[in-house]
Design a protein around this motif. Structure first.
Motif, PDB file in Angstrom:
ATOM      1  N   SER A 539      39.747  24.377   8.551  1.00  0.00           N
ATOM      2  CA  SER A 539      40.086  23.853   9.871  1.00  0.00           C
ATOM      3  C   SER A 539      40.361  22.361   9.811  1.00  0.00           C
ATOM      4  CB  SER A 539      38.956  24.135  10.871  1.00  0.00           C
ATOM      5  OG  SER A 539      37.776  23.443  10.493  1.00  0.00           O
ATOM      6  N   LEU A 540      41.172  21.910  10.741  1.00  0.00           N
ATOM      7  CA  LEU A 540      41.484  20.498  10.906  1.00  0.00           C
ATOM      8  C   LEU A 540      41.323  20.161  12.377  1.00  0.00           C
ATOM      9  CD1 LEU A 540      42.547  17.844   9.662  1.00  0.00           C
ATOM     10  CD2 LEU A 540      44.869  18.634  10.202  1.00  0.00           C
ATOM     11  N   ASP A 541      40.541  19.108  12.659  1.00  0.00           N
ATOM     12  CA  ASP A 541      40.218  18.707  14.025  1.00  0.00           C
ATOM     13  C   ASP A 541      40.580  17.236  14.175  1.00  0.00           C
ATOM     14  OD1 ASP A 541      39.153  18.155  16.481  1.00  0.00           O
ATOM     15  OD2 ASP A 541      37.127  18.846  16.035  1.00  0.00           O
ATOM     16  N   LEU A 542      41.515  16.937  15.082  1.00  0.00           N
ATOM     17  CA  LEU A 542      41.979  15.568  15.290  1.00  0.00           C
ATOM     18  C   LEU A 542      41.724  15.154  16.733  1.00  0.00           C
ATOM     19  CD1 LEU A 542      45.449  15.852  13.500  1.00  0.00           C
ATOM     20  CD2 LEU A 542      43.302  15.036  12.504  1.00  0.00           C
ATOM     21  N   SER A 543      41.316  13.904  16.938  1.00  0.00           N
ATOM     22  CA  SER A 543      41.059  13.429  18.295  1.00  0.00           C
ATOM     23  C   SER A 543      41.683  12.058  18.506  1.00  0.00           C
ATOM     24  CB  SER A 543      39.554  13.351  18.561  1.00  0.00           C
ATOM     25  OG  SER A 543      39.297  12.829  19.854  1.00  0.00           O
ATOM     26  N   ALA A 544      42.515  11.948  19.526  1.00  0.00           N
ATOM     27  CA  ALA A 544      43.090  10.688  19.993  1.00  0.00           C
ATOM     28  C   ALA A 544      43.806   9.920  18.897  1.00  0.00           C
ATOM     29  CB  ALA A 544      41.989   9.808  20.613  1.00  0.00           C
ATOM     30  N   ASN A 545      44.410  10.613  17.964  1.00  0.00           N
ATOM     31  CA  ASN A 545      45.070   9.923  16.853  1.00  0.00           C
ATOM     32  C   ASN A 545      46.267   9.097  17.327  1.00  0.00           C
ATOM     33  OD1 ASN A 545      44.174  12.900  15.735  1.00  0.00           O
ATOM     34  ND2 ASN A 545      43.549  11.207  14.416  1.00  0.00           N
ATOM     35  N   ILE A 546      47.152   9.715  18.082  1.00  0.00           N
ATOM     36  CA  ILE A 546      48.335   9.003  18.574  1.00  0.00           C
ATOM     37  C   ILE A 546      47.940   7.980  19.642  1.00  0.00           C
ATOM     38  CG2 ILE A 546      50.546   9.274  19.743  1.00  0.00           C
ATOM     39  CD1 ILE A 546      50.771  12.027  18.456  1.00  0.00           C
ATOM     40  N   THR A 547      47.015   8.373  20.546  1.00  0.00           N
ATOM     41  CA  THR A 547      46.564   7.469  21.607  1.00  0.00           C
ATOM     42  C   THR A 547      45.968   6.197  21.023  1.00  0.00           C
ATOM     43  OG1 THR A 547      46.084   9.379  23.008  1.00  0.00           O
ATOM     44  CG2 THR A 547      45.095   7.271  23.643  1.00  0.00           C
ATOM     45  N   GLY A 548      45.126   6.358  19.993  1.00  0.00           N
ATOM     46  CA  GLY A 548      44.500   5.195  19.378  1.00  0.00           C
ATOM     47  C   GLY A 548      45.507   4.274  18.725  1.00  0.00           C
ATOM     48  N   LEU A 549      46.529   4.863  18.110  1.00  0.00           N
ATOM     49  CA  LEU A 549      47.549   4.041  17.472  1.00  0.00           C
ATOM     50  C   LEU A 549      48.360   3.259  18.506  1.00  0.00           C
ATOM     51  CD1 LEU A 549      48.864   6.522  14.739  1.00  0.00           C
ATOM     52  CD2 LEU A 549      47.506   4.446  14.360  1.00  0.00           C
ATOM     53  N   ILE A 550      48.683   3.931  19.618  1.00  0.00           N
ATOM     54  CA  ILE A 550      49.471   3.276  20.665  1.00  0.00           C
ATOM     55  C   ILE A 550      48.689   2.126  21.295  1.00  0.00           C
ATOM     56  CG2 ILE A 550      50.525   3.601  22.938  1.00  0.00           C
ATOM     57  CD1 ILE A 550      51.247   6.443  22.075  1.00  0.00           C
ATOM     58  N   MET A 551      47.401   2.355  21.552  1.00  0.00           N
ATOM     59  CA  MET A 551      46.580   1.340  22.211  1.00  0.00           C
ATOM     60  C   MET A 551      46.092   0.261  21.246  1.00  0.00           C
ATOM     61  SD  MET A 551      44.229   3.442  24.933  1.00  0.00           S
ATOM     62  CE  MET A 551      44.934   4.141  26.420  1.00  0.00           C
ATOM     63  N   GLY A 552      46.237   0.511  19.930  1.00  0.00           N
ATOM     64  CA  GLY A 552      45.791  -0.477  18.953  1.00  0.00           C
ATOM     65  C   GLY A 552      44.289  -0.633  18.906  1.00  0.00           C
ATOM     66  N   ALA A 553      43.568   0.468  19.073  1.00  0.00           N
ATOM     67  CA  ALA A 553      42.111   0.407  19.092  1.00  0.00           C
ATOM     68  C   ALA A 553      41.554   0.045  17.720  1.00  0.00           C
ATOM     69  CB  ALA A 553      41.548   1.758  19.533  1.00  0.00           C
ATOM     70  N   ASN A 554      40.481  -0.745  17.711  1.00  0.00           N
ATOM     71  CA  ASN A 554      39.805  -1.123  16.467  1.00  0.00           C
ATOM     72  C   ASN A 554      38.356  -1.448  16.813  1.00  0.00           C
ATOM     73  OD1 ASN A 554      38.840  -2.251  14.063  1.00  0.00           O
ATOM     74  ND2 ASN A 554      40.851  -3.097  13.550  1.00  0.00           N
ATOM     75  N   ALA A 555      37.494  -0.432  16.722  1.00  0.00           N
ATOM     76  CA  ALA A 555      36.091  -0.601  17.099  1.00  0.00           C
ATOM     77  C   ALA A 555      35.373  -1.581  16.191  1.00  0.00           C
ATOM     78  CB  ALA A 555      35.382   0.756  17.079  1.00  0.00           C
ATOM     79  N   ASP A 556      35.808  -1.687  14.935  1.00  0.00           N
ATOM     80  CA  ASP A 556      35.159  -2.612  14.004  1.00  0.00           C
ATOM     81  C   ASP A 556      35.312  -4.057  14.463  1.00  0.00           C
ATOM     82  OD1 ASP A 556      34.397  -0.507  12.416  1.00  0.00           O
ATOM     83  OD2 ASP A 556      36.168  -0.617  11.121  1.00  0.00           O
ATOM     84  N   LYS A 557      36.395  -4.354  15.195  1.00  0.00           N
ATOM     85  CA  LYS A 557      36.632  -5.709  15.697  1.00  0.00           C
ATOM     86  C   LYS A 557      36.264  -5.840  17.175  1.00  0.00           C
ATOM     87  CE  LYS A 557      40.426  -6.663  12.473  1.00  0.00           C
ATOM     88  NZ  LYS A 557      41.868  -7.055  12.347  1.00  0.00           N
ATOM     89  N   GLY A 558      35.624  -4.808  17.703  1.00  0.00           N
ATOM     90  CA  GLY A 558      35.218  -4.853  19.101  1.00  0.00           C
ATOM     91  C   GLY A 558      36.314  -4.503  20.072  1.00  0.00           C
ATOM     92  N   GLU A 559      37.448  -4.032  19.578  1.00  0.00           N
ATOM     93  CA  GLU A 559      38.576  -3.665  20.431  1.00  0.00           C
ATOM     94  C   GLU A 559      38.509  -2.172  20.750  1.00  0.00           C
ATOM     95  OE1 GLU A 559      42.043  -4.833  18.305  1.00  0.00           O
ATOM     96  OE2 GLU A 559      41.494  -6.958  18.245  1.00  0.00           O
ATOM     97  N   VAL A 560      37.639  -1.827  21.685  1.00  0.00           N
ATOM     98  CA  VAL A 560      37.415  -0.439  22.078  1.00  0.00           C
ATOM     99  C   VAL A 560      38.091  -0.187  23.416  1.00  0.00           C
ATOM    100  CG1 VAL A 560      35.702   1.326  22.622  1.00  0.00           C
ATOM    101  CG2 VAL A 560      35.236  -0.370  20.835  1.00  0.00           C
ATOM    102  N   HIS A 561      38.911   0.845  23.481  1.00  0.00           N
ATOM    103  CA  HIS A 561      39.649   1.162  24.707  1.00  0.00           C
ATOM    104  C   HIS A 561      39.020   2.357  25.415  1.00  0.00           C
ATOM    105  CE1 HIS A 561      43.050  -1.570  23.883  1.00  0.00           C
ATOM    106  NE2 HIS A 561      42.742  -1.329  22.611  1.00  0.00           N
ATOM    107  N   GLN A 562      39.313   2.458  26.712  1.00  0.00           N
ATOM    108  CA  GLN A 562      38.745   3.521  27.531  1.00  0.00           C
ATOM    109  C   GLN A 562      39.833   4.269  28.280  1.00  0.00           C
ATOM    110  OE1 GLN A 562      35.936   1.428  30.082  1.00  0.00           O
ATOM    111  NE2 GLN A 562      34.257   1.826  28.632  1.00  0.00           N
ATOM    112  N   ILE A 563      39.507   5.504  28.646  1.00  0.00           N
ATOM    113  CA  ILE A 563      40.337   6.320  29.536  1.00  0.00           C
ATOM    114  C   ILE A 563      39.445   6.772  30.676  1.00  0.00           C
ATOM    115  CG2 ILE A 563      41.638   8.466  29.787  1.00  0.00           C
ATOM    116  CD1 ILE A 563      42.567   8.180  26.941  1.00  0.00           C
TER     117      ILE A 563
END
Length: 764
Positions: A539-563
């Motif tokens: 099995s392969l399970d993917l979550s918010a892959n395209i959304t994260g790329l579009i929003m430029g999310a980066n939790a390591d740098k504190g750039e966490v986005h919300q919906i």
């Protein structure tokens, strides 16, 4: 409980030991038949060929002796133990008739008949004029039959020919015969000849020869052409009927959509039939929309009949799930032009049903409880064989002992789903499989309350497809799957224990997971005649892959986005389960399993969502450890001073199992097993030191062994397993193997190490 289970196992061992004295129940002059053995007296055959030949011949011997388990005749023991019941009911009669079997006596043995069977079988393999001698060996009222086989030199095929003429049927057979398995130089084998006749017939069925049969083919054998050689002459029999010599096309296709098995077919109703594409449909109540036949029936008017479309159509009608019975008939409509009318008689099933389930359950965490499930379904919701389901469930688990006493679990939920028997998409999807592809949409809600800790509200929805290429390969693609989890009523006790503990704090966060999932399954375990079969599920399970790329999310740098005010999870996860099944005999097999997975959080997430992490231990995992209480790595989950035991979860899973299964008596099966595995984290956390995956991961595998009983009650398997650890990963590195500490006679050791598992179904 553990004491009772241990005593039961000891009692079982005593029974096995006692089963050795079964011959004492025989009457004077009677002898127990313990089986036959074939000795092949020939030095020219290879050892592997003789081994296979010996096994094949011994399986033909009759009668079969009483079944044995490690040399013990347990079923005969139970038969004798029950004695002669005075009435046809009661426990003694049940033990004698269900768990036991009567002795197989030597008086039932017919040496001459078995000699004839062995001689006939060897001649079918080309060993003409072989000699078979038999004798018996008697010891302690037990008799064994020994058959000495002296095979002559095996005959080989010198030449193969097909008697042809100018007819279309002979021309088709001549084309098919070019790929024959009957080749010059190969050994004469009657089974191969039969297979060749069936092969020719199946190929002709694809060419329209509906009335042809393998029995219309004659294979003549001439053994006078040389020394230990034969010529094979393949021809059609003289009495082949005319209809078998013709290739037929499909004419009218008639569907009776409301046929009753108790009534004769009313062909007058054809006057009320309506046309749809190539079909005539008799459905006076308009119960089904005609599109379902267009997708299920692969025959088209005017095309040449073929067996593949014939079987495919029947299988698809059955797999729609709305017909209780499906029957098909072909009738000659034009004998001059060789045309067939195809009639489908469909008996509708009751579309609506309600199922109620009340379950009692227990698990390795000392939880005991019950669950009630109610399911209402409509199999023909929109008159197109759509399946509409509404389910509701509720349950509770109480922990009556151990560290978690009082931390009870209550849950209830509901789910609504609609399944279409086709692919609903803006593109065309064609499948030649016997299985109907499906589209499914579902919505659900679950309420979970852990007393004294917290409450979780979980909302989920999914839209996706399921299709099978064939009986072995299956695909499931959820184009979109969403899960929203919201906690509330978090207690001070949980906050106190979770503070500074990242894995426990994560549960307090709202979680939003959305994205596609894909699962592929391959299995050939349905082939009952194969000794070696496999099962694989990936099995392969993917979550918010395209959304994260579009929003430029980066939790390591504190750039966490919300919906909608919630941090969404971004990760990629894959999981693989491989199983190997090896039959050792008709009543025993060994199964090996490797189960592994990894989840990688990135972008908007630093950790996998708790509900997506891996866990290990329990009834379907490493059975010597409590469910969700092992790992990660060398972390010691028992070192916590918490008033409750938190579940352990990780980002990486490796698990291996091997299990030997043996039928003991009637519905009772036994098992011996060894399990190994653990979970690990990708990154070190302060609350679980030693939990990170490293190159020395193999040193942190937990290992457990055990034995169990399975009760196969036709529609389900009830399983009891008793296991204990022989390697504990959180012990000091040089002291993790515990084989030298095993002490079954010690009450204290049993209390600390024995793990009892009660479960439904096989572990894998």
């Amino acid at each position: 409980m553990k004491e009772c289970i241990l005593k039961s196992f000891i009692f079982l061992i005593i029974l096995v030991m006692c089963s050795c004295g079964n011959t004492k129940y025989l009457a004077s002059g009677e002898h127990l038949y313990i089986g036959g053995e074939v000795e092949i007296k020939d030095d020219s055959l290879s050892s592997s060929y003789k081994k296979d030949m010996k096994a094949e011949l011994e399986d033909l011997l009759r009668p079969y002796p009483n079944k044995t388990i490690l040399g013990m005749r347990m079923k005969l023991f139970f038969y004798n133990l029950a004695g002669d019941p005075k009435k046809e009911s009661g426990i003694r009669n049940w033990i004698r008739t269900k768990m036991g079997e009567p002795p197989v006596l030597v008086s039932q043995l017919n040496l001459e008949s078995n000699e004839s069977i062995l001689k006939n079988r060897t001649e079918n393999k080309g060993f003409f004029n072989s000699l078979v001698e038999s004798d018996t060996l008697v010891k302690d009222k037990k008799v064994k039959a020994v058959y000495s086989l002296y095979p002559k030199e095996q005959y080989k095929i010198k030449d193969v020919s097909f008697v042809n003429d100018s007819t279309p049927l002979h021309a088709e057979i001549d084309k098919i015969f070019k790929r024959t398995r009957l080749r010059k130089g190969r050994a004469y084998d009657l089974d191969v000849i039969k297979e060749e006749r069936n092969r020719i017939d199946s190929r002709l069925k694809e060419k329209g020869y509906y009335f042809f049969s393998p029995n219309h083919i004659l294979v003549q054998v001439d053994s006078t052409v040389g020394t230990h050689e034969v010529d094979l002459i393949v021809r059609l029999k003289q009495d082949v009927p005319q209809e078998a010599k013709a290739s037929y096309t499909v004419d009218n296709i008639v569907v009776f959509a409301d046929y009753s098995l108790s009534d004769d077919v009313d062909f007058q109703s054809l006057n009320d039939a309506y046309s749809y594409n190539d079909f005539l449909i008799v459905d006076p109540t308009k119960r089904f929309r005609p599109q379902i036949y267009d997708r299920a029936l692969y025959f088209k008017k005017g095309e040449v009949y073929n067996r593949s479309d014939h079987n495919l159509s029947l299988n698809r009608l059955v797999n729609l799930g709305v017909f209780k019975f499906v029957k098909n008939q072909f009738v000659i409509s034009d004998s001059v032009n060789h045309k067939l009318d195809s009639y489908y008689y469909l008996t509708p099933d009751k579309p609506k049903s309600v199922r109620l389930e009340l379950l009692g359950k227990t698990n390795s965490a000392s939880y005991t409880g019950s669950e009630l499930n109610v399911n209402w379904s409509n199999k023909n919701f929109l008159k197109g064989a759509e399946l509409f389901q509404v389910s509701a469930y509720g349950g509770m688990d109480f922990q009556m002992s151990s560290k978690n006493k009082g931390f009870n679990v209550f849950k209830y939920g509901t789910e609504v789903s609609l399944t279409w028997p086709r692919i609903v998409a803006p593109f065309k999807f064609h499948s030649s499989s016997s299985y109907v592809p499906k589209t499914r949409i579902s919505l659900g809600y679950e309420y979970l309350r852990r007393t004294k800790l917290y409450t979780l509200h979980s909302f989920k929805g999914a839209f996706g497809y399921n299709w099978k290429e064939n009986v072995r390969k299956e695909h499931e693609l959820n184009v979109f799957e969403i899960n929203y989890v919201s906690p509330e009523n978090v207690t001070d006790l949980y906050i106190e224990q979770a503070t500074g503990n990242p894995s426990m704090e994560k549960i307090l966060d709202k979680q939003l997971i959305f994205g596609p999932t894909y699962t592929y399954t391959y299995t050939n375990t349905m082939n009952v005649f194969k000794k070696r079969t496999i099962y694989y599920k990936g099995s392969l399970d993917l979550s918010a892959n395209i959304t994260g790329l579009i929003m430029g999310a980066n939790a390591d740098k504190g750039e966490v986005h919300q919906i909608l005010g919630v941090d969404y999870s971004q990760y990629a996860k894959t999981e693989h389960d491989f199983r190997y099944y090896r039959k050792l005999s008709r009543t025993s097999q060994i199964i090996g399993r490797i189960h592994a997975g990894i989840g990688l959080p990135y972008g908007n997430s630093q950790q996998l969502p708790y509900i997506k992490q891996f866990v290990v231990g329990g009834t379907n995992s490493v059975r010597a450890f409590r469910a969700r209480a092992l790992g990660p790595g060398s972390f010691d989950p028992t070192a916590s001073n918490s008033r409750f035991v938190p579940d352990q979860a990780g980002d990486i899973l490796i698990e291996m199992n091997v299990e030997y299964r043996k039928k003991l008596a009637g519905i009772v099966h036994g098992a011996l097993f060894m399990d190994a595995g653990n979970i690990w984290l990708l990154d070190e956390t302060s609350d679980r030191p030693g939990g990170t995956f490293s190159k020395d991961f193999y040193k942190e595998l937990a290992v457990g062994v055990g034995a169990g009983l399975r009760f196969d009650i036709t529609f389900l398997v009830v399983r009891f397993d008793l296991a204990f650890p022989i390697r504990v990963p959180y012990f000091p590195e040089g002291d993790r193997w515990t084989l030298d500490k095993i002490s079954l006679g010690s009450k204290e050791w049993r209390k600390d190490n024995l793990m009892f598992n009660l479960a439904i179904g096989y572990p894998f």
